[in-house]
Design a protein around this motif. Structure first.
Motif, PDB file in Angstrom:
ATOM      1  N   MET A 318       0.834  -1.211   0.000  1.00 21.44           N
ATOM      2  CA  MET A 318       0.000   0.000   0.000  1.00 21.44           C
ATOM      3  C   MET A 318       0.870   1.264   0.000  1.00 21.44           C
ATOM      4  O   MET A 318       1.166   1.843   1.052  1.00 21.44           O
ATOM      5  N   GLY A 319       1.282   1.660  -1.202  1.00 22.00           N
ATOM      6  CA  GLY A 319       2.065   2.883  -1.352  1.00 22.00           C
ATOM      7  C   GLY A 319       2.442   3.087  -2.799  1.00 22.00           C
ATOM      8  O   GLY A 319       2.239   2.198  -3.645  1.00 22.00           O
ATOM      9  N   ILE A 320       2.965   4.284  -3.076  1.00 24.02           N
ATOM     10  CA  ILE A 320       3.470   4.600  -4.421  1.00 24.02           C
ATOM     11  C   ILE A 320       4.633   5.556  -4.237  1.00 24.02           C
ATOM     12  O   ILE A 320       4.654   6.361  -3.295  1.00 24.02           O
ATOM     13  N   VAL A 321       5.632   5.448  -5.109  1.00 27.34           N
ATOM     14  CA  VAL A 321       6.827   6.291  -4.987  1.00 27.34           C
ATOM     15  C   VAL A 321       6.566   7.650  -5.636  1.00 27.34           C
ATOM     16  O   VAL A 321       5.973   7.724  -6.710  1.00 27.34           O
ATOM     17  N   VAL A 322       6.969   8.703  -4.952  1.00 32.62           N
ATOM     18  CA  VAL A 322       6.921  10.059  -5.506  1.00 32.62           C
ATOM     19  C   VAL A 322       8.370  10.495  -5.721  1.00 32.62           C
ATOM     20  O   VAL A 322       9.150  10.562  -4.781  1.00 32.62           O
ATOM     21  N   GLU A 323       8.705  10.734  -6.990  1.00 33.99           N
ATOM     22  CA  GLU A 323      10.099  10.964  -7.342  1.00 33.99           C
ATOM     23  C   GLU A 323      10.287  12.343  -7.967  1.00 33.99           C
ATOM     24  O   GLU A 323       9.684  12.657  -8.991  1.00 33.99           O
ATOM     25  N   TYR A 324      11.127  13.164  -7.332  1.00 33.84           N
ATOM     26  CA  TYR A 324      11.471  14.458  -7.911  1.00 33.84           C
ATOM     27  C   TYR A 324      12.438  14.256  -9.076  1.00 33.84           C
ATOM     28  O   TYR A 324      13.233  13.313  -9.069  1.00 33.84           O
ATOM     29  N   ALA A 325      12.369  15.171 -10.033  1.00 32.54           N
ATOM     30  CA  ALA A 325      13.296  15.132 -11.175  1.00 32.54           C
ATOM     31  C   ALA A 325      14.727  15.240 -10.674  1.00 32.54           C
ATOM     32  O   ALA A 325      15.008  15.986  -9.722  1.00 32.54           O
TER      33      ALA A 325
END
Ligand SMILES: [Cu+2]
Length: 478
Positions: A318-325
């Motif tokens: 239960m999650g998702i990765v948030v990735e900055y450029a």
């Protein structure tokens, strides 16, 4: 609230569709292997078997809409009628429910309201006028009973976004995220939150039932947009962006929390309806079927996990990765502070107008015992399809008093209407409009309803197991 407008929503969605395979415009014409009589519809829902690769070497076999889970985003314009085709490619009758839309009972997609049914290997065509604007969704309303391969346990769900007629809105980035759990199993374990003093006292004061609590549902796997944490495309962001997240809890039975460490959610809408006072929160809470719109300012470069604070469930996906450029490395998770969810912080601190009539709704439980199912009651009675519906009158203001006499949390849902929260656990409020509200164990919430459309209107707990075992009441608006 204003959003930057470097790109239109549609441009963004077109870009995202490649990555996730789930988003596209509201029109699915390219996917019509069979033409319906009268030409292609504006919206097509094809109910059929689908394989969902939730993780590497882990595939779920389920039923979904248009070959994907979640089904592709359906974008509609408020007040602009559309033709809908439903093709049912399964062996069982299906109901497609337009959750949060004010539509007539025949197209609402629920058996109790005598809606049109999508027959096995058959087709259904109808028209509906999308309203009100905001984040809505579509899902199966089939009864599951003891069969965890039916109804909301399956992949039959998708976002419906209704664009306001007047303000089309332009965003820097808009992301739709739907949570869902897989591989359900029966368990006797009760997964309760830590009870507060009132809940402990009420539980202790309850008469000791002769039978213990019945079956509960647990899950092996947890996903956001059909992927376990780390197995899908990350949400790609840039420093300084304001990202509008649309969250949907598309679970059959679970109430969830979500956090994004190092960031705050500016909550702008609940169940698709703008709140009077947008507020920043660190942890979101969504009962089954609830939606939250929240803007996050991306001011903390890195690679982060947006996920549940429950370590086991996050570990199971239960999650998702948030990735900055231009950032790399292992995604970071930081346990958020405990912060009780409170609907009233988004509302107006005033007393709502007095209702014309008050309707007490007391929720009770009859324990099922080991190996049995609990049964649920409203004012002492489980749902009886032979009972006459409770009559409501169009335009009259009713105060529904949800009184939870059980230790379970219930995501309470009313079809074809929204209600205005007027009191939450004794705290008056106004201006927060919802179609689902999460009522915790032994708590009380009051909500006002002014029915605008005639016809049958189902009220029920959105926890599938509770709904199927009696937690339903049918209204008829005259
Ligand atoms: Cu319930």
């Amino acid at each position: 609230m204003r959003y930057e407008s470097r790109r239109t929503r549609r441009d963004f969605l077109a870009g995202l569709a490649v990555g996730t395979g789930l988003l596209s415009g509201g029109c699915n014409r390219a996917l019509h292997p069979v033409e319906s009589p009268g030409g292609p519809a504006d919206v097509t829902l094809r109910i059929g078997p689908v394989l969902v690769d939730i993780a590497k070497d882990h595939t779920i076999s389920t039923i979904g809409y248009n070959g994907g889970v979640p089904g592709r985003l359906i974008r509609l314009r408020e007040g602009a009628p559309v033709t809908v085709d439903v093709f049912n490619e399964t062996d069982t009758p299906e109901y497609v429910h337009w959750h949060g839309l004010m539509v007539p009972a025949d197209v609402d997609g629920v058996e109790e309201e005598k809606s049109l049914v999508a027959p096995p290997h058959g087709q259904l065509r109808y028209r509906l006028t999308p309203r009100p604007a905001g984040a809505r969704w579509v899902h199966s309303h089939a009864m599951s009973m003891s069969d965890v391969n039916r109804g909301t346990y399956t992949g039959q769900f998708g976002f419906v976004y209704i664009e306001p007629a007047s303000d089309p809105g332009r965003y820097d980035q808009e992301v739709f995220l739907a949570t869902h759990e897989w591989e359900p199993f029966y368990t006797t374990a009760e997964m309760e939150e830590t009870p507060d003093a009132e809940q402990l006292a009420r539980k202790a004061a309850q008469p000791k039932d002769e039978k213990p609590n019945g079956w509960e549902i647990g899950y092996q796997k947890f996903t956001i947009n059909g992927k376990c944490l780390g197995h899908g495309e990350p949400v790609r962001v840039k420093q300084g962006q304001r990202v509008l997240f649309h969250f949907l809890n598309a679970s059959a039975t679970e109430n969830i929390q979500l956090a994004l460490p190092g960031h705050v959610f500016q909550v702008t809408a609940l169940d698709g309806n703008r709140v009077p006072h947008p507020q920043p929160v660190e942890v979101l809470e969504l009962g089954t079927a609830e939606r939250i719109d929240a803007v996050v300012e991306m001011r903390n470069p890195g690679v982060w996990i947006l996920g549940t604070p429950m370590d086991d469930d996050r570990g199971n996906g239960m999650g998702i990765v948030v990735e900055y450029a231009n950032q790399g490395g292992r995604p970071r998770w930081v346990k958020p502070r405990k912060q009780p969810w409170d609907y009233t912080i988004f509302g107006e601190n005033r007393q709502a107008p007095s209702p014309d009539e008050t309707i007490p709704l007391v929720f009770g439980k009859i324990n099922g015992g080991a190996g049995g199912f609990n049964h649920w009651t409203i004012n002492g009675k489980s749902y009886d399809e032979k009972a006459e519906p409770r009559i409501l009158h169009k335009g009259r203001r009713y105060r529904l008093v949800f009184d939870n006499q059980t230790d379970d949390a219930h995501p309470i849902h009313l079809h074809r209407n929204s209600f205005e929260l007027t009191s939450v656990n004794g705290k008056p409020t106004a201006g927060v409009w919802k179609d689902v509200v999460l009522l915790k164990g032994f708590k009380k919430i009051e909500a006002d309803l002014t029915p605008a459309m005639e016809g049958l209107t189902l009220f029920h707990c959105h926890q599938q197991l509770h709904m199927d075992y009696g937690f339903k009441l049918l209204f008829n608006v005259a």
